[in-house]
Scaffold this motif. Structure first.
Motif, PDB file in Angstrom:
ATOM      1  N   LEU A   2       0.840  -1.202   0.000  1.00 18.70           N
ATOM      2  CA  LEU A   2       0.000   0.000   0.000  1.00 18.70           C
ATOM      3  C   LEU A   2       0.872   1.248   0.000  1.00 18.70           C
ATOM      4  O   LEU A   2       1.904   1.295   0.671  1.00 18.70           O
ATOM      5  N   TYR A   3       0.439   2.251  -0.741  1.00 20.61           N
ATOM      6  CA  TYR A   3       1.130   3.535  -0.798  1.00 20.61           C
ATOM      7  C   TYR A   3       0.122   4.642  -0.536  1.00 20.61           C
ATOM      8  O   TYR A   3      -0.960   4.649  -1.125  1.00 20.61           O
ATOM      9  N   ASP A   4       0.488   5.590   0.306  1.00 23.15           N
ATOM     10  CA  ASP A   4      -0.325   6.777   0.539  1.00 23.15           C
ATOM     11  C   ASP A   4       0.218   7.864  -0.382  1.00 23.15           C
ATOM     12  O   ASP A   4       1.283   8.440  -0.127  1.00 23.15           O
ATOM     13  N   LEU A   5      -0.496   8.171  -1.446  1.00 29.72           N
ATOM     14  CA  LEU A   5       0.003   9.093  -2.453  1.00 29.72           C
ATOM     15  C   LEU A   5      -0.058  10.559  -2.021  1.00 29.72           C
ATOM     16  O   LEU A   5       0.411  11.433  -2.757  1.00 29.72           O
ATOM     17  N   THR A   6      -0.576  10.821  -0.831  1.00 29.90           N
ATOM     18  CA  THR A   6      -0.493  12.182  -0.290  1.00 29.90           C
ATOM     19  C   THR A   6       0.853  12.405   0.398  1.00 29.90           C
ATOM     20  O   THR A   6       1.217  13.538   0.690  1.00 29.90           O
ATOM     21  N   LEU A  21       7.760  -2.424 -12.665  1.00 28.32           N
ATOM     22  CA  LEU A  21       6.828  -3.462 -13.100  1.00 28.32           C
ATOM     23  C   LEU A  21       6.433  -3.271 -14.561  1.00 28.32           C
ATOM     24  O   LEU A  21       6.253  -4.245 -15.295  1.00 28.32           O
ATOM     25  N   PHE A  22       6.298  -2.027 -14.978  1.00 30.70           N
ATOM     26  CA  PHE A  22       5.966  -1.733 -16.372  1.00 30.70           C
ATOM     27  C   PHE A  22       7.068  -2.240 -17.297  1.00 30.70           C
ATOM     28  O   PHE A  22       6.798  -2.859 -18.323  1.00 30.70           O
ATOM     29  N   LYS A  23       8.315  -1.997 -16.925  1.00 31.87           N
ATOM     30  CA  LYS A  23       9.454  -2.449 -17.733  1.00 31.87           C
ATOM     31  C   LYS A  23       9.536  -3.972 -17.787  1.00 31.87           C
ATOM     32  O   LYS A  23       9.951  -4.543 -18.788  1.00 31.87           O
ATOM     33  N   LYS A  24       9.115  -4.641 -16.716  1.00 35.92           N
ATOM     34  CA  LYS A  24       9.143  -6.106 -16.680  1.00 35.92           C
ATOM     35  C   LYS A  24       7.995  -6.727 -17.466  1.00 35.92           C
ATOM     36  O   LYS A  24       7.965  -7.928 -17.681  1.00 35.92           O
ATOM     37  N   LYS A  25       7.005  -5.883 -17.859  1.00 30.93           N
ATOM     38  CA  LYS A  25       5.824  -6.357 -18.593  1.00 30.93           C
ATOM     39  C   LYS A  25       5.067  -7.421 -17.800  1.00 30.93           C
ATOM     40  O   LYS A  25       4.630  -8.434 -18.333  1.00 30.93           O
ATOM     41  N   GLU A  29      -1.945  -5.801 -10.506  1.00 38.23           N
ATOM     42  CA  GLU A  29      -3.273  -5.381 -10.077  1.00 38.23           C
ATOM     43  C   GLU A  29      -3.130  -4.044  -9.369  1.00 38.23           C
ATOM     44  O   GLU A  29      -2.298  -3.899  -8.481  1.00 38.23           O
ATOM     45  N   LEU A  30      -3.937  -3.070  -9.748  1.00 33.78           N
ATOM     46  CA  LEU A  30      -3.910  -1.745  -9.134  1.00 33.78           C
ATOM     47  C   LEU A  30      -5.320  -1.461  -8.627  1.00 33.78           C
ATOM     48  O   LEU A  30      -6.285  -1.503  -9.393  1.00 33.78           O
TER      49      LEU A  30
END
Length: 146
Positions: A2-6, A21-25, A29-30
């Motif tokens: 979990l990340y608190d984006l504030t 994760l994008f680079k690893k393709k 789940e978001l």
């Protein structure tokens, strides 16, 4: 994770993790985590529903489904789904545990107003502490019958 984006530090860590994760393709789940209703809200809701049931002669599950969800808050709880086998439309009631704090506050306030205006049952507001205690005690005593 979990990340608190504030939080700036957590937001940066989130970006780094997403890019990796994008680079690893990967398959990822978001999901957005909404603030859940509070335990106090939950206790108050069940006391209010139980108290209403005591005053009207209905069981707790009937009050919750028929009046709290279907009558007072259909936009929050009633969902229409198509049955995959028969192709017919069915009504499904969403669980109150899926609501966030703000939605639960709205749902409870609608029910309180409806109970007073239509059913003639006064349900004290959460800040009427002594009356809420009395409502909770009455609902607790009659729990076996609800």
């Amino acid at each position: 994770m979990l990340y608190d984006l504030t939080n700036d530090l957590q937001a940066e860590n989130f970006k780094k993790r997403c890019n990796m994760l994008f680079k690893k393709k990967c398959i990822v789940e978001l999901t957005e985590k909404k603030p859940q209703r509070t335990l106090r809200q939950n206790a108050y809701l069940h006391a209010a529903l139980g108290y209403f049931g005591l005053q009207t002669g209905y069981r707790l599950d009937e009050v919750k489904d028929w009046y709290f969800k279907e009558t007072c808050n259909p936009d929050l709880f009633v969902r229409r789904v198509t049955d995959v086998i028969t192709g017919t439309e069915r009504k499904v009631l969403r669980s109150s545990s899926e609501l966030d704090t703000e939605q639960m506050t709205l749902a409870i306030e609608r029910f309180r107003n409806w109970a007073a205006d239509v059913a003639g049952v006064y349900i004290p507001s959460p800040d009427e502490h002594r009356l809420v205690e009395q409502m909770e005690m009455e609902a607790q005593r009659a729990r076996l019958y609800l």
